[in-house]
Enzyme design. Structure first.
Site, short mmCIF file in Angstrom:
data_model
loop_
_atom_site.label_atom_id
_atom_site.label_comp_id
_atom_site.label_asym_id
_atom_site.label_seq_id
_atom_site.Cartn_x
_atom_site.Cartn_y
_atom_site.Cartn_z
N CYS A 1 -0.22 -13.87 2.17
CA CYS A 1 0.31 -15.14 1.68
C CYS A 1 1.13 -15.84 2.76
O CYS A 1 1.40 -17.03 2.65
CB CYS A 1 1.18 -14.91 0.45
N ASN B 1 4.77 -5.04 -0.74
CA ASN B 1 3.42 -5.24 -0.22
C ASN B 1 3.38 -5.44 1.29
O ASN B 1 2.34 -5.27 1.90
CB ASN B 1 2.75 -6.43 -0.92
C1 PLP Z 1 -1.62 -8.77 -4.55
C2 PLP Z 1 -0.28 -8.74 -5.21
C3 PLP Z 1 -0.02 -9.52 -6.34
C4 PLP Z 1 -1.03 -10.51 -6.89
O1 PLP Z 1 -2.10 -9.87 -7.50
P1 PLP Z 1 -3.47 -10.73 -7.73
O2 PLP Z 1 -4.31 -9.83 -8.57
O3 PLP Z 1 -4.05 -10.95 -6.37
O4 PLP Z 1 -3.09 -11.98 -8.42
C5 PLP Z 1 1.22 -9.42 -6.93
N1 PLP Z 1 2.17 -8.59 -6.45
C6 PLP Z 1 1.95 -7.81 -5.37
C7 PLP Z 1 3.02 -6.89 -4.89
C8 PLP Z 1 0.73 -7.86 -4.71
O5 PLP Z 1 0.53 -7.12 -3.63
#
Ligand code: PLP
Length: 381
Positions: free
Chosen positions: A326, A152
């Site tokens: 985050c 991400n």
């Molecule tokens: C955004 C994200 C999550 C969390 O997803 P939510 O629906 O916001 O809880 C988990 N893993 C990755 C790689 C993400 O980018």
């Protein structure tokens, strides 16, 4: 007020108008509980199963392998804890990587406190795991391997099919956090030998608060939430029908427009990178040059304070992110940038730009122009 230019699609996206349109009736007219017996409930149930079918089709799974959750975080928790608990008679060793999302990393840390043993694989300077290191990390008691599909922060796409070959041959369950890859990469869980996969609605123009966990038939996982017998008794709670409908439509749209969307984002990224290279000295693209998400440009600006840069960009109506949503608010360098061994002169000045289907070339021109001014000013201070 400046017009908002949004370059943070890896953090969240706006709900696509066609998605919203399909969702709306399920808040009001079609409000039935999918578990009840009368006719408005039957249409809720039908919508639920249609959405399940759309999700299954997009990744080449069976309908009964799709479980709806409240999002990517819950799917990661349910996959990792659920599989670990259900298989603890076979062993207590889990393998993951140092660059996972916190939903995976924190879950693994909790399991460590409960007596599981976790190996965190290294990645190279582009963010790839090493398949030989993975092979060597596997032990007699390894029950689960969880490796993200695409990162991400830096957008690197891991060698998922090769990992699937290794894990299936060793009879170890393979989970992948697919939240960033879904809609941006073609995914076939059978061909890639994926046993469990997490996704989220709001990263692909669907609503927030809805997610999916795919679990291959024959793989056991323990439920974490107790109550009703929804989702084949694996996830208690009245189904979020509007959200589920939105998830189904979002994934269907993403794959019916796949070539057009990914081509558009790749063109924007390529144009952005070319313009940056011409106009701003001493920068670096993080992650792999080719095996990366089409809309992700993670850029380090040498000798720049990233938070200051983000603040100045915000003044111009530009939304981008410091590494990962985050990690903002903390002054610690992100765990991903640390894991790829980013030189310290770049660590503070790293910004993630993630382009989406709604961005235009004009947006990029505006962005580059503002970046050029702001970076020059900050460097001359
Ligand atoms: C955004 C994200 C999550 C969390 O997803 P939510 O629906 O916001 O809880 C988990 N893993 C990755 C790689 C993400 O980018």
């Amino acid at each position: 007020m400046n017009k908002i230019r949004y370059f943070d699609h890896a953090a969240t996206t706006a709900v696509h108008e066609e998605v919203l349109k399909e969702m709306l009736p399920y808040f009001s007219i079609e409000y039935g509980n999918a578990s009840s017996m009368y006719s408005i409930s039957r249409s809720a149930k039908r919508a639920l199963e249609q959405a399940r079918g759309r999700v299954a089709k997009a990744i080449n799974a069976q309908n009964n392998e799709i479980f709806f959750t409240s999002g990517g975080s819950e799917s990661d928790n349910l996959a990792i804890k659920g599989i670990a608990y259900a298989n603890k008679n076979k062993g207590n060793h889990i393998i993951t990587t140092k660059i996972e999302h916190h939903a995976v990393l924190e879950t693994c840390e909790v399991l460590e406190k409960e007596g599981f043993e976790v190996t965190y694989l290294n990645v190279d300077e582009n963010g790839f795991i090493n398949l030989e290191e993975l092979q060597n990390a596997i032990k007699e008691n390894t029950i689960l391997i969880s490796i993200m599909f695409a990162n991400n922060e830096i957008g690197t796409i891991e060698p998922i099919k090769e990992i699937g070959e290794i894990t299936r041959a060793r009879n170890i369950i393979f989970h992948t956090d697919c939240v960033q890859a879904i809609g941006n990469v073609l995914i076939d869980v059978k061909d890639m030998k994926i046993d469990a996969l997490s996704m989220s609605g709001h990263k692909l123009y669907g609503p927030k608060g809805i997610g999916v966990l795919y679990v291959r038939n024959g793989i056991d996982f323990q439920k974490l939430q107790n109550g009703g017998h929804q989702e084949k008794n694996k996830r208690a709670g009245t189904e979020n029908i509007a959200g589920i409908v939105g998830m189904g439509k979002a994934i269907e749209l993403a794959y019916s427009n796949f070539n057009k969307n990914t081509k558009h984002m790749k063109e924007l990224s390529d144009y952005f990178l070319k313009e940056l290279e011409n106009k701003i000295p001493n920068i670096k693209l993080n992650g792999d040059k080719t095996n990366r998400l089409p809309g992700n440009c993670n850029i380090s600006f040498e000798n720049i304070n990233g938070e200051e840069l983000l603040f100045k960009l915000d003044e111009k109506g530009i939304c981008a992110s410091a590494g990962s949503a985050c990690s903002t608010g903390t002054s610690e360098p992100s765990h991903v940038l640390t894991a790829i061994g980013l030189p310290s002169k770049f660590l503070n000045g790293t910004i993630r730009f993630t382009f989406g289907i709604d961005n235009t070339k004009d947006d990029i021109d505006y962005l580059v122009n503002e970046l050029q001014n702001i970076v020059a000013n900050l460097r001359n201070k």
